[in-house]
Scaffold this motif. Structure first.
Motif, mmCIF file in Angstrom:
data_model
loop_
_atom_site.group_PDB
_atom_site.id
_atom_site.type_symbol
_atom_site.label_atom_id
_atom_site.label_comp_id
_atom_site.label_asym_id
_atom_site.label_seq_id
_atom_site.Cartn_x
_atom_site.Cartn_y
_atom_site.Cartn_z
ATOM 1 N N LEU A 1 44.961 30.181 39.911
ATOM 2 C CA LEU A 1 43.613 30.517 39.436
ATOM 3 C C LEU A 1 43.680 31.681 38.457
ATOM 4 N N ILE A 2 43.005 31.549 37.324
ATOM 5 C CA ILE A 2 42.947 32.625 36.330
ATOM 6 C C ILE A 2 41.596 33.327 36.443
ATOM 7 N N ILE A 3 41.619 34.640 36.430
ATOM 8 C CA ILE A 3 40.400 35.436 36.554
ATOM 9 C C ILE A 3 39.807 35.675 35.168
ATOM 10 N N TRP A 4 38.644 35.098 34.933
ATOM 11 C CA TRP A 4 37.909 35.278 33.683
ATOM 12 C C TRP A 4 36.625 36.061 33.944
ATOM 13 N N PRO A 5 36.011 36.639 32.921
ATOM 14 C CA PRO A 5 34.679 37.224 33.114
ATOM 15 C C PRO A 5 33.717 36.120 33.556
ATOM 16 N N GLY A 6 32.806 36.453 34.448
ATOM 17 C CA GLY A 6 31.895 35.421 34.931
ATOM 18 C C GLY A 6 30.631 36.011 35.526
ATOM 19 N N GLU A 7 29.888 35.153 36.200
ATOM 20 C CA GLU A 7 28.671 35.547 36.892
ATOM 21 C C GLU A 7 28.620 34.863 38.246
ATOM 22 N N LEU A 8 28.048 35.560 39.223
ATOM 23 C CA LEU A 8 27.774 34.966 40.522
ATOM 24 C C LEU A 8 26.292 35.145 40.806
ATOM 25 N N ARG A 9 25.591 33.998 40.806
ATOM 26 C CA ARG A 9 24.140 34.002 41.006
ATOM 27 C C ARG A 9 23.437 34.938 40.020
ATOM 28 N N GLY A 10 23.863 34.868 38.768
ATOM 29 C CA GLY A 10 23.177 35.596 37.711
ATOM 30 C C GLY A 10 23.603 37.032 37.522
ATOM 31 N N VAL A 11 24.575 37.502 38.280
ATOM 32 C CA VAL A 11 25.041 38.889 38.151
ATOM 33 C C VAL A 11 26.475 38.878 37.616
ATOM 34 N N ALA A 12 26.709 39.652 36.561
ATOM 35 C CA ALA A 12 28.021 39.680 35.921
ATOM 36 C C ALA A 12 29.085 40.201 36.885
ATOM 37 N N SER A 13 30.275 39.604 36.790
ATOM 38 C CA SER A 13 31.404 40.023 37.615
ATOM 39 C C SER A 13 32.662 39.971 36.777
ATOM 40 N N ASN A 14 33.392 41.084 36.738
ATOM 41 C CA ASN A 14 34.575 41.197 35.880
ATOM 42 C C ASN A 14 35.797 41.570 36.693
ATOM 43 N N GLY A 15 36.361 40.569 37.342
ATOM 44 C CA GLY A 15 37.513 40.780 38.187
ATOM 45 C C GLY A 15 37.264 40.218 39.575
ATOM 46 N N MET A 16 38.244 40.389 40.448
ATOM 47 C CA MET A 16 38.117 39.918 41.824
ATOM 48 C C MET A 16 38.787 40.896 42.772
ATOM 49 N N ILE A 17 38.082 41.272 43.812
ATOM 50 C CA ILE A 17 38.665 42.070 44.886
ATOM 51 C C ILE A 17 39.341 41.077 45.826
ATOM 52 N N SER A 18 40.654 41.210 45.977
ATOM 53 C CA SER A 18 41.471 40.150 46.568
ATOM 54 C C SER A 18 41.722 40.358 48.057
ATOM 55 N N SER A 19 41.950 39.243 48.722
ATOM 56 C CA SER A 19 42.366 39.265 50.120
ATOM 57 C C SER A 19 43.881 39.118 50.193
ATOM 58 N N GLY A 20 44.445 39.452 51.343
ATOM 59 C CA GLY A 20 45.870 39.243 51.538
ATOM 60 C C GLY A 20 46.231 37.769 51.461
ATOM 61 N N ARG A 21 45.335 36.921 51.934
ATOM 62 C CA ARG A 21 45.555 35.471 51.858
ATOM 63 C C ARG A 21 45.633 35.012 50.412
ATOM 64 N N GLU A 22 44.717 35.508 49.566
ATOM 65 C CA GLU A 22 44.701 35.107 48.159
ATOM 66 C C GLU A 22 45.922 35.616 47.406
ATOM 67 N N LEU A 23 46.481 36.728 47.882
ATOM 68 C CA LEU A 23 47.686 37.289 47.258
ATOM 69 C C LEU A 23 48.970 36.688 47.821
ATOM 70 N N HIS A 24 48.806 35.786 48.802
ATOM 71 C CA HIS A 24 49.954 35.123 49.441
ATOM 72 C C HIS A 24 50.904 36.133 50.089
ATOM 73 N N LEU A 25 50.335 37.168 50.714
ATOM 74 C CA LEU A 25 51.165 38.154 51.390
ATOM 75 C C LEU A 25 51.606 37.622 52.758
ATOM 76 N N PRO A 26 52.837 37.918 53.176
ATOM 77 C CA PRO A 26 53.329 37.422 54.467
ATOM 78 C C PRO A 26 52.451 37.882 55.625
ATOM 79 N N ASN A 27 52.156 36.949 56.532
ATOM 80 C CA ASN A 27 51.403 37.219 57.758
ATOM 81 C C ASN A 27 49.954 37.637 57.523
ATOM 82 N N ALA A 28 49.447 37.464 56.303
ATOM 83 C CA ALA A 28 48.052 37.817 56.035
ATOM 84 C C ALA A 28 47.116 36.901 56.822
ATOM 85 N N PRO A 29 46.026 37.427 57.380
ATOM 86 C CA PRO A 29 45.062 36.580 58.093
ATOM 87 C C PRO A 29 44.511 35.494 57.168
#
Length: 213
Positions: free
Chosen positions: A154-182
């Motif tokens: 997945l590539i992070i682009w500028p976007g909107e969520l329900r009409g509000v601008a969002s520039n980036g993503m605050i990531s989870s350990g699961r999304e980062l594929h870290l070992p043993n992440a919940p």
């Protein structure tokens, strides 16, 4: 912005390089081993370099490629040789950094999203909309900045969520594929002493790999 990907098992000996999000119709121009993607307004979207192993040694890569200045220079030679004028520009800006959630407010049109002001590198503040159930003010997190490629592709682009601008993503350990992440939703909250805000976050570092031990 320079996002490069090499997946020989799935895509053959082709290097895909993106410089922009495809937000409108585009043209494909093919010259030799270089395919150019460009918008109707002559804005470069990216290139596909065919038989790239003849030019770059990517034998140990499968996924995102972090191109050096020397590698970009070699690609630009291929671009020029193919007759294209839109060259690539080196991008050494870190795309994953330690961030700090300065504020977190309820989204005006959602009961589960929050709108954050998050500090990243160079003391820059970005607005990021987050759906993490543990999101709150005053935590250290991992921010995937605009232009980041997640381990999933997945590539992070500028976007909107329900009409509000969002520039980036605050990531989870699961999304980062870290070992043993919940394997459940929720931002990865870093220890306060993990690293200063703005520090590049290397998912393969010993510190990152040990977060869920």
């Amino acid at each position: 912005m320079l996002i490069a990907s090499y997946n020989p098992a799935g895509m053959g000996d082709n290097l895909i390089v993106l410089t922009n999000n495809q937000t409108e119709s585009f043209h494909i121009n093919h010259q030799g081993n270089v395919i150019q993607f460009i918008t109707d307004n002559s804005e470069l979207i990216g290139y596909n370099f065919i038989n790239i192993s003849e030019t770059l040694d990517l034998s140990n890569v499968s996924g995102q490629v972090f191109l050096s200045k020397e590698q970009v220079a070699e690609l630009n030679k291929l671009i020029e040789k193919s007759g294209f004028s839109e060259k690539l520009v080196v991008d050494e800006d870190p795309k994953f950094v330690v961030g700090y959630v300065e504020t977190a407010e309820p989204h005006p049109d959602s009961d589960h999203l929050q709108v954050t002001t998050t500090v990243i590198d160079n003391d820059q503040r970005v607005q990021i909309v987050s759906g993490s159930p543990n999101m709150q003010q005053g935590i250290k997190v991992v921010v995937a900045k605009v232009g980041a490629m997640m381990p999933s592709g997945l590539i992070i682009w500028p976007g909107e969520l329900r009409g509000v601008a969002s520039n980036g993503m605050i990531s989870s350990g699961r999304e980062l594929h870290l070992p043993n992440a919940p394997q459940v939703p929720g931002a990865l909250i870093l220890p306060d002493d993990f690293a200063p805000v703005g520090t590049p976050f290397d998912v393969n570092s010993a510190a990152a790999q040990s977060l869920f031990e």
